[in-house]
Every structure is written in C-alpha cells, then in structure tokens.
Design a protein around this motif. Sequence first.
Motif, PDB file in Angstrom:
ATOM      1  N   ALA A 192      -4.543  -9.005 -12.233  1.00 28.50           N
ATOM      2  CA  ALA A 192      -4.698 -10.334 -12.813  1.00 28.50           C
ATOM      3  C   ALA A 192      -3.423 -11.112 -12.542  1.00 28.50           C
ATOM      4  O   ALA A 192      -2.472 -11.054 -13.301  1.00 28.50           O
ATOM      5  CB  ALA A 192      -4.966 -10.236 -14.305  1.00 28.50           C
ATOM      6  N   THR A 193      -3.375 -11.812 -11.451  1.00 31.50           N
ATOM      7  CA  THR A 193      -2.168 -12.509 -11.018  1.00 31.50           C
ATOM      8  C   THR A 193      -2.555 -13.861 -10.479  1.00 31.50           C
ATOM      9  O   THR A 193      -3.714 -14.080 -10.135  1.00 31.50           O
ATOM     10  CB  THR A 193      -1.421 -11.681  -9.954  1.00 31.50           C
ATOM     11  N   LEU A 194      -1.622 -14.718 -10.379  1.00 35.56           N
ATOM     12  CA  LEU A 194      -1.916 -16.071  -9.931  1.00 35.56           C
ATOM     13  C   LEU A 194      -1.904 -16.211  -8.423  1.00 35.56           C
ATOM     14  O   LEU A 194      -2.111 -17.292  -7.914  1.00 35.56           O
ATOM     15  CB  LEU A 194      -0.899 -17.047 -10.548  1.00 35.56           C
ATOM     16  N   HIS A 195      -1.590 -15.139  -7.708  1.00 32.65           N
ATOM     17  CA  HIS A 195      -1.399 -15.240  -6.265  1.00 32.65           C
ATOM     18  C   HIS A 195      -2.584 -14.671  -5.494  1.00 32.65           C
ATOM     19  O   HIS A 195      -3.172 -13.675  -5.863  1.00 32.65           O
ATOM     20  CB  HIS A 195      -0.127 -14.499  -5.846  1.00 32.65           C
ATOM     21  N   THR A 196      -2.912 -15.341  -4.411  1.00 32.64           N
ATOM     22  CA  THR A 196      -3.885 -14.833  -3.468  1.00 32.64           C
ATOM     23  C   THR A 196      -3.095 -14.184  -2.327  1.00 32.64           C
ATOM     24  O   THR A 196      -2.080 -14.727  -1.896  1.00 32.64           O
ATOM     25  CB  THR A 196      -4.743 -15.996  -2.930  1.00 32.64           C
ATOM     26  N   PRO A 197      -3.490 -13.003  -1.832  1.00 33.62           N
ATOM     27  CA  PRO A 197      -4.772 -12.355  -2.066  1.00 33.62           C
ATOM     28  C   PRO A 197      -4.781 -11.346  -3.204  1.00 33.62           C
ATOM     29  O   PRO A 197      -5.789 -10.672  -3.401  1.00 33.62           O
ATOM     30  CB  PRO A 197      -5.024 -11.637  -0.745  1.00 33.62           C
ATOM     31  N   ASN A 198      -3.690 -11.191  -3.940  1.00 32.96           N
ATOM     32  CA  ASN A 198      -3.661 -10.221  -5.030  1.00 32.96           C
ATOM     33  C   ASN A 198      -4.895 -10.318  -5.920  1.00 32.96           C
ATOM     34  O   ASN A 198      -5.403  -9.332  -6.414  1.00 32.96           O
ATOM     35  CB  ASN A 198      -2.451 -10.430  -5.939  1.00 32.96           C
ATOM     36  N   ALA A 199      -5.310 -11.536  -6.173  1.00 32.91           N
ATOM     37  CA  ALA A 199      -6.379 -11.746  -7.128  1.00 32.91           C
ATOM     38  C   ALA A 199      -7.706 -11.150  -6.690  1.00 32.91           C
ATOM     39  O   ALA A 199      -8.597 -10.975  -7.510  1.00 32.91           O
ATOM     40  CB  ALA A 199      -6.552 -13.242  -7.371  1.00 32.91           C
ATOM     41  N   TRP A 200      -7.838 -10.811  -5.421  1.00 36.86           N
ATOM     42  CA  TRP A 200      -9.153 -10.452  -4.922  1.00 36.86           C
ATOM     43  C   TRP A 200      -9.303  -8.984  -4.550  1.00 36.86           C
ATOM     44  O   TRP A 200     -10.351  -8.387  -4.820  1.00 36.86           O
ATOM     45  CB  TRP A 200      -9.496 -11.310  -3.689  1.00 36.86           C
ATOM     46  N   VAL A 201      -8.317  -8.408  -3.892  1.00 35.16           N
ATOM     47  CA  VAL A 201      -8.500  -7.082  -3.295  1.00 35.16           C
ATOM     48  C   VAL A 201      -7.451  -6.123  -3.813  1.00 35.16           C
ATOM     49  O   VAL A 201      -6.274  -6.469  -3.925  1.00 35.16           O
ATOM     50  CB  VAL A 201      -8.394  -7.145  -1.754  1.00 35.16           C
ATOM     51  N   HIS A 202      -7.877  -4.904  -4.102  1.00 33.23           N
ATOM     52  CA  HIS A 202      -6.952  -3.847  -4.501  1.00 33.23           C
ATOM     53  C   HIS A 202      -7.341  -2.558  -3.773  1.00 33.23           C
ATOM     54  O   HIS A 202      -8.514  -2.221  -3.699  1.00 33.23           O
ATOM     55  CB  HIS A 202      -7.016  -3.627  -6.013  1.00 33.23           C
ATOM     56  N   ILE A 203      -6.367  -1.897  -3.223  1.00 32.07           N
ATOM     57  CA  ILE A 203      -6.603  -0.594  -2.593  1.00 32.07           C
ATOM     58  C   ILE A 203      -5.678   0.413  -3.260  1.00 32.07           C
ATOM     59  O   ILE A 203      -4.457   0.239  -3.266  1.00 32.07           O
ATOM     60  CB  ILE A 203      -6.330  -0.630  -1.079  1.00 32.07           C
ATOM     61  N   SER A 204      -6.254   1.460  -3.811  1.00 32.08           N
ATOM     62  CA  SER A 204      -5.456   2.466  -4.506  1.00 32.08           C
ATOM     63  C   SER A 204      -5.089   3.603  -3.564  1.00 32.08           C
ATOM     64  O   SER A 204      -5.595   3.696  -2.444  1.00 32.08           O
ATOM     65  CB  SER A 204      -6.218   3.007  -5.715  1.00 32.08           C
ATOM     66  N   ASP A 205      -4.205   4.469  -4.033  1.00 31.04           N
ATOM     67  CA  ASP A 205      -3.725   5.565  -3.191  1.00 31.04           C
ATOM     68  C   ASP A 205      -4.851   6.469  -2.701  1.00 31.04           C
ATOM     69  O   ASP A 205      -4.744   7.092  -1.644  1.00 31.04           O
ATOM     70  CB  ASP A 205      -2.710   6.417  -3.973  1.00 31.04           C
ATOM     71  N   ASP A 206      -5.910   6.592  -3.492  1.00 31.07           N
ATOM     72  CA  ASP A 206      -7.013   7.473  -3.089  1.00 31.07           C
ATOM     73  C   ASP A 206      -8.038   6.744  -2.222  1.00 31.07           C
ATOM     74  O   ASP A 206      -9.175   7.198  -2.069  1.00 31.07           O
ATOM     75  CB  ASP A 206      -7.687   8.090  -4.315  1.00 31.07           C
ATOM     76  N   ASN A 207      -7.621   5.599  -1.671  1.00 29.59           N
ATOM     77  CA  ASN A 207      -8.415   4.863  -0.693  1.00 29.59           C
ATOM     78  C   ASN A 207      -9.627   4.157  -1.297  1.00 29.59           C
ATOM     79  O   ASN A 207     -10.579   3.829  -0.600  1.00 29.59           O
ATOM     80  CB  ASN A 207      -8.875   5.765   0.461  1.00 29.59           C
ATOM     81  N   VAL A 208      -9.595   3.913  -2.608  1.00 30.67           N
ATOM     82  CA  VAL A 208     -10.655   3.141  -3.244  1.00 30.67           C
ATOM     83  C   VAL A 208     -10.327   1.661  -3.101  1.00 30.67           C
ATOM     84  O   VAL A 208      -9.252   1.213  -3.494  1.00 30.67           O
ATOM     85  CB  VAL A 208     -10.804   3.518  -4.725  1.00 30.67           C
ATOM     86  N   ILE A 209     -11.245   0.921  -2.521  1.00 31.37           N
ATOM     87  CA  ILE A 209     -11.063  -0.520  -2.325  1.00 31.37           C
ATOM     88  C   ILE A 209     -11.886  -1.233  -3.396  1.00 31.37           C
ATOM     89  O   ILE A 209     -13.078  -0.968  -3.554  1.00 31.37           O
ATOM     90  CB  ILE A 209     -11.536  -0.964  -0.936  1.00 31.37           C
ATOM     91  N   THR A 210     -11.245  -2.110  -4.131  1.00 28.96           N
ATOM     92  CA  THR A 210     -11.927  -2.845  -5.196  1.00 28.96           C
ATOM     93  C   THR A 210     -11.826  -4.340  -4.942  1.00 28.96           C
ATOM     94  O   THR A 210     -10.737  -4.853  -4.682  1.00 28.96           O
ATOM     95  CB  THR A 210     -11.326  -2.520  -6.573  1.00 28.96           C
ATOM     96  N   LEU A 211     -12.963  -4.998  -5.018  1.00 29.58           N
ATOM     97  CA  LEU A 211     -13.003  -6.455  -4.988  1.00 29.58           C
ATOM     98  C   LEU A 211     -13.087  -6.957  -6.415  1.00 29.58           C
ATOM     99  O   LEU A 211     -13.945  -6.527  -7.188  1.00 29.58           O
ATOM    100  CB  LEU A 211     -14.222  -6.949  -4.207  1.00 29.58           C
ATOM    101  N   LEU A 212     -12.182  -7.847  -6.767  1.00 28.79           N
ATOM    102  CA  LEU A 212     -12.283  -8.567  -8.036  1.00 28.79           C
ATOM    103  C   LEU A 212     -13.131  -9.806  -7.788  1.00 28.79           C
ATOM    104  O   LEU A 212     -12.649 -10.787  -7.206  1.00 28.79           O
ATOM    105  CB  LEU A 212     -10.906  -8.971  -8.532  1.00 28.79           C
ATOM    106  N   THR A 213     -14.397  -9.752  -8.176  1.00 26.34           N
ATOM    107  CA  THR A 213     -15.244 -10.917  -7.963  1.00 26.34           C
ATOM    108  C   THR A 213     -15.060 -11.893  -9.108  1.00 26.34           C
ATOM    109  O   THR A 213     -15.082 -11.505 -10.278  1.00 26.34           O
ATOM    110  CB  THR A 213     -16.723 -10.542  -7.814  1.00 26.34           C
ATOM    111  N   ALA A 214     -14.843 -13.133  -8.761  1.00 28.90           N
ATOM    112  CA  ALA A 214     -14.641 -14.170  -9.766  1.00 28.90           C
ATOM    113  C   ALA A 214     -15.956 -14.784 -10.211  1.00 28.90           C
ATOM    114  O   ALA A 214     -15.954 -15.699 -11.028  1.00 28.90           O
ATOM    115  CB  ALA A 214     -13.726 -15.254  -9.213  1.00 28.90           C
ATOM    116  N   ARG A 215     -17.066 -14.309  -9.693  1.00 34.28           N
ATOM    117  CA  ARG A 215     -18.362 -14.872 -10.038  1.00 34.28           C
ATOM    118  C   ARG A 215     -19.200 -13.844 -10.796  1.00 34.28           C
ATOM    119  O   ARG A 215     -19.276 -12.677 -10.423  1.00 34.28           O
ATOM    120  CB  ARG A 215     -19.097 -15.320  -8.772  1.00 34.28           C
ATOM    121  N   SER A 216     -19.852 -14.307 -11.846  1.00 29.62           N
ATOM    122  CA  SER A 216     -20.666 -13.444 -12.685  1.00 29.62           C
ATOM    123  C   SER A 216     -21.969 -13.099 -11.976  1.00 29.62           C
ATOM    124  O   SER A 216     -22.557 -13.932 -11.292  1.00 29.62           O
ATOM    125  CB  SER A 216     -20.971 -14.139 -14.016  1.00 29.62           C
ATOM    126  N   GLU A 217     -22.427 -11.873 -12.187  1.00 33.76           N
ATOM    127  CA  GLU A 217     -23.695 -11.428 -11.590  1.00 33.76           C
ATOM    128  C   GLU A 217     -24.820 -11.659 -12.583  1.00 33.76           C
ATOM    129  O   GLU A 217     -24.908 -10.995 -13.612  1.00 33.76           O
ATOM    130  CB  GLU A 217     -23.612  -9.940 -11.213  1.00 33.76           C
TER     131      GLU A 217
END
Length: 716
Positions: free
Chosen positions: A40-65
């Motif tokens: 949760a940061t004000l900077h792009t691309p931090n706000a969108w993509v995260h890759i953890s050490d175990d190679n899990v890629i997470t998209l932070l979607t800003a839109r509700s499903e």
Amino acid sequence: MNQTTETSRRGFLKGTAALTGGLLVGVAVPGLNKPANAAATLHTPNAWVHISDDNVITLLTARSEMGQGVYTSMPMLIAEELNVRLDQIQVAVAPPDKAYTNDLLGAQITGGSTSVRDGWEKLRIAGAQVREMLLMAAAKRWNVDRSALRAEDGMVLGPDGKKATYGELSADASTMPVIAKPALKDPKDFRIVGKRTRRLDTPMKVNGTAQFGIDVKLPGMVYASIEQCPVIGGKPKSYDDSAVKGMPGVLAVVQVADGVAVVADSYWRAQKARQQLKVTWDEGSVAALDHNSIIGGTRAALDTVEPIDIVKPKGDVKTAMAGAAKVVKAEYVTPLQAHAPMEPMNFTASYENGKVLVIGPTQFQQGAQGAVAAAVGVKPEDVTLRTTFLGGGFGRRLELDFISQAAQISKAVGRPVKLVWSREDDMSHDFYRPVGVNRLQAGLDANGMPVALHFQVASQSVTQRAFGLPPKTLDPFMAEASVTGYAVPNTRHDLIIHDTGFRVGYWRAVSHNMNAFANESFMDELAHAAGKDPYEYRLALLKDQPRFANVLKLAAQKAGWATPPAAGRARGIALMEGYDTYMAQVAEVSLDKDGEVRVHRVTIAADVGQMVNPDTVEAQIMSAVVFGMGAGLKQEITMEKGRVQQSNFHDYPVVRMYETPVIDIVLVKSTEKPGGIGEPATALVVPAIANAVATLTGKRVRKLPMTAQAIRTATA
C-alpha cells in the motif's frame, strides 16, 4: 531513450516485511490458502505488482469484482508484459489509497465501464517495468549485457544456461531504477491479451470458497438488522424497545444517524426482534412526494429551468425548423428504478480502541474509508478496509450508507458486527435511478431527411448529490448518448438539471438509459414519418461515421433484417456509442396472449476496440441485455407519500431464465483503444425492443416500462 525515476523500489518485489518507501499489509486473497503481501504505497509500480521470494506474483487490483471479470482481465494485462502464464498470478484487492485512483473517474472507484479502459496502459506499463527491473538485476548479477537476457514464464534466462526465477531476483531487482516509459509489446505479439480465457474466479464461485460480504465471519461477531424510516431520508426521533428486551439472543438496541438497529447472536433473531420495535420518525421533506409528482416536476423543468449546452449548437435550428417540410415532436419518460442486486446491502465492522476494520462489498474504497472515519470519529488512516466479492453492484455499492451504519453499530456495542439488510430493506431504501424526461423535435426536408434537431433532457444530477458538483454545471453523467453520430446540419442539445429532493444514484449505464431510449425511438419515428426503412434511414445518415455504420450493417445482416420475421413477430433496430464502444442491436419480439412482450432474439454487433478477454466481453453483453430487458419491460419504482411501494421481486420483477432470448453477438476486430462493455448493451436493448413493439402493434410506448397495459393505452 528510456526514462528512469530516482525512487528506489525497495520492498516492491520483496514482500516479507515493511520496508522503506511503502507499507506492506497482509491482504487475504479470495480462494487462496495463504495471504498475499500487498504494497500500500503511493508509488507506481509498487501499487500494482508484488513478487515474493517463493516466486508468487500478486496483482493488487484496484477494481472490485462484481461479476464483470476484473479478477481475470487485470491479471491478463500484467501477465502479458511480465511474460508469465496467467496461472502464475494471484489477485488481491487493493486497500484504499490514491495510488489506485481510477483516472477516468478521479477516485478509487469501480464503475462507468472503466476498469479495462483505465488499466489498459497503466497495468501493462507496470508489468513491463517489473520485467525490465528483473532483467537489469540479472544482468548485474551475471555481469552480462541486458540484451543477452530474456524473461519468460517467471524465469530470466541468460547465456551459458544461466537462469533464475523472478523470486530469486526479487531482492536485487528492488534496488533497480524504474523505467518510466518501458517498451510495451506490439499487440501482434500478444500471447494472452485478446485471447478467450476462462475466468480465474469461476472455480471458487462454484465450489463455495469465494467470499462475498454476506459470508464474512469474525471471532466474536454478532449480527444487526436495522429499522429505517419508511420515507427515505427520515430520521428516528424516539423508539420503544420494551417488546424487544428479553427476546432470545438479543444483545442490544442501538440508534444510529438514520435508523434503529437490533443486535443479536444471529441474523434471524435480530430480524425477528426488529419487527417488535416501535419507532417515531421525523419523515423529512420527501414525505409529500410521489412518483407522478416527480415526473411532473421534471417535465415542468423543461419549460422553466435555464438549459445548459451539452455541446455547442450547430447551425441555426430555429430557422431550419421553420423552413422544414415536416416537423416531428415526441416526449419520452424513464421512471425511477432500483438496482436490486442479488446480494442485499451488508457490511461487517469491528471497532476497537479507536481503530476500525470494515469488510464487505464496495465499489468505492476511498469513499468507504472516509465515511467510516467520519461516522465513528477516527482518522481515515485508522480505518482498514477489505473488499470482498460483490454479489452485484450496478452503482448501488458506490453508496456508503450501509457501511457507515455497520461501523456505528460496532462502536456502540464494542464487538464485531455484521449488518445485513433484508431484501425489503434493499428495495425500499435504494439510491434509485432518477426519472428522465426527454423532448425531441426534428425538422424534415421534402425527402424526409432531418435538417434540424432539438434534443432536450431533464433529470436529476447524481453527481451533484454525490460529489458536490456546482449548480448550473454540466454533469457529463446526465448527457451520455445524448449526441448521436447521425449527420444533421442544424442541432441543439439542452441539459436541464432538476432536483426533486429525492435521493438518486448511478445505475448501470447511467444516462445512456434515458437518452438512448429517446434518441433511438425518435429516429424510428422519423423513419416512419419519412416512409422509410429504419435501418436504411439510419445508414443514410452515417456516411462519415464508419464505426457506427459498420456495427449497424453487421447487426442487420446477422439478424436477417432483409428477410421478413416469422408470423406474429417484428424486429426493431437501435444504435449507440457508449464508453467508447460502438454498438447496434436488433430485437425480435412478439406479444403473448396477455399482451406482454416476448423477446425471442437479440442480435448485437459491438466494436469495443481492442479486447482483453473476448469471452468476458460476450458474457457482459449478455448480462447487460437481460438486465436492460427488466428495466424496459417490467420494472418501475412508484411512491406514495414518500414511501416506495415495491418491496421484493414479486412486485419488482427481474427477467427469468425462461424469458431470456437467444442472444447472438458479433464482435468487431479492432485496433482502436479499448471501450467499456459492462453497461452499453443495458441501455440499447430498450429502444431496440420499443422499436420492434411499435412495428408489431403500430403503437409507440414512450413511457417505460413497456407493460401490456402501457402498450394497450399507447398511441401511434
């Protein structure tokens, strides 16, 4: 030359703790066994993509499903530029933060058919930035030139068999500069975007692991049912809970700003006890209103309120109208309508020591956070919001009333509380789609072609109520589909804002609904006055509008417009641009023995520009057609003494499965920018049906809904 920023992306890819430049917050990912670390940061691309050490890629979607497929389309955009398979990306919903602002709407909002339009470039850039950071990190680690490397399937591959996973490179990549404008893939090289893709959230919705707001459970949670004034906007003056005390499971009775809630150890007990409450109400100013007075006041505003130009007038309408061979006039009325999502309003709140956790279905994260903070007297940063799946939104979950109620109740009882509205609460306390009254006048030449057009629309400004739009200011969400693509040399388009005093809200397709119904019904009336085929008449007015003309031709051809329909049936055609999508529809209808409209087939040609997932595009069109059919044929909110008279689906009916027509869709291949698709078909199906009914019966229904009674009493 590629540009870089000076900001280090420490913690951007490595997400095991809170690091400089961003706060990492654990966010539960629906359908997954472990949490995703959300930056949760004000900077792009931090706000969108995260890759953890175990190679899990997470998209932070800003839109509700809420059924529109963003848990699939948004990851597709990231996966395309990251060069990973779609199943390598998991999804979490972003927390409230201005980093997630929808640039088309100016806030962190899901609505207006904007998710793909807003994310099309933004998310691809974010994915490409991450890819380049990983490649730079590998080049530095292996002391090789960046051009010798490639990123593929979650791996960076280099010369001499060198390889590393994205996760293994995440720590080094977090120290790399970010390329502000990375090279994006040419659409011809897309492997994911534009391909039919199964939705990622379907399995969890089928197996029951998807969490909707109504599924939320917290330790020690209790339940609330709220009694609200039968007149919307009314407030409680006093209440008698003597009959409630001592009822099984009842824990408390709480008065909040706009109601009185009963809190119990189950929803059923809270609801049953609530029925024994006696509340004295201040009914407020709306108590004198009824639906006919609202329509009458809106109609009168056309003659008494100074209009606002929707677009600059063209030519000289008054002179051209005076010299016309024939003048055609018509008025069209669209009524109040409820959102009626399948999941009624609900939210869970937990207030403790000046901190608030709220969990549930919302389309407006920043608004929800701010409303809760104001309701319970804390700072917005002390409110943590988690967004669940939405069991339907359609604009209703842009509103914040039920969320504030849950927070107030939780603070009063000092326990986690799930507030659940009944269906009757939901139907009778909505923010309804406003009434619209459209007047159109056209002057035709000797050949029956329009030489002048005067378009007027009077309605209430939702934007003025919701966001404080200054008076006498053009509300673009009132003017959608008011200006058509037809070539008319002299035109004027007037917007009249009339505040009825009754609360209204954004509703799926917003003002396209009233304006497309009016414009496309009127275009058929002009064709009839000219003695010409409605399809040919429209086509003749679109010589300089290739996208409009193309979808019109495709829909007519696919529907068999040139061939007569079966006995007892008729076809109607309609055309519209909405949210950068160009669409034509043909509806084929008959009347049943009771005189009710039966829709047999709806044919749609849609040019939505570049598509992310054609499968979801088709699903959204189908959904919108059925939703629009309900509005056009069945649904109306009526009022008496400020009280909504509809309470459930028996008197506010939805389209049933057996009533659903064959829906035939043609999608245009396009290189244009993406258009929105969640809403346009909702508005356009209504005039297509209305035009078919007029052809079938010789009667024109100009006030919705098109019930059997409305058809019987209609005139030519």
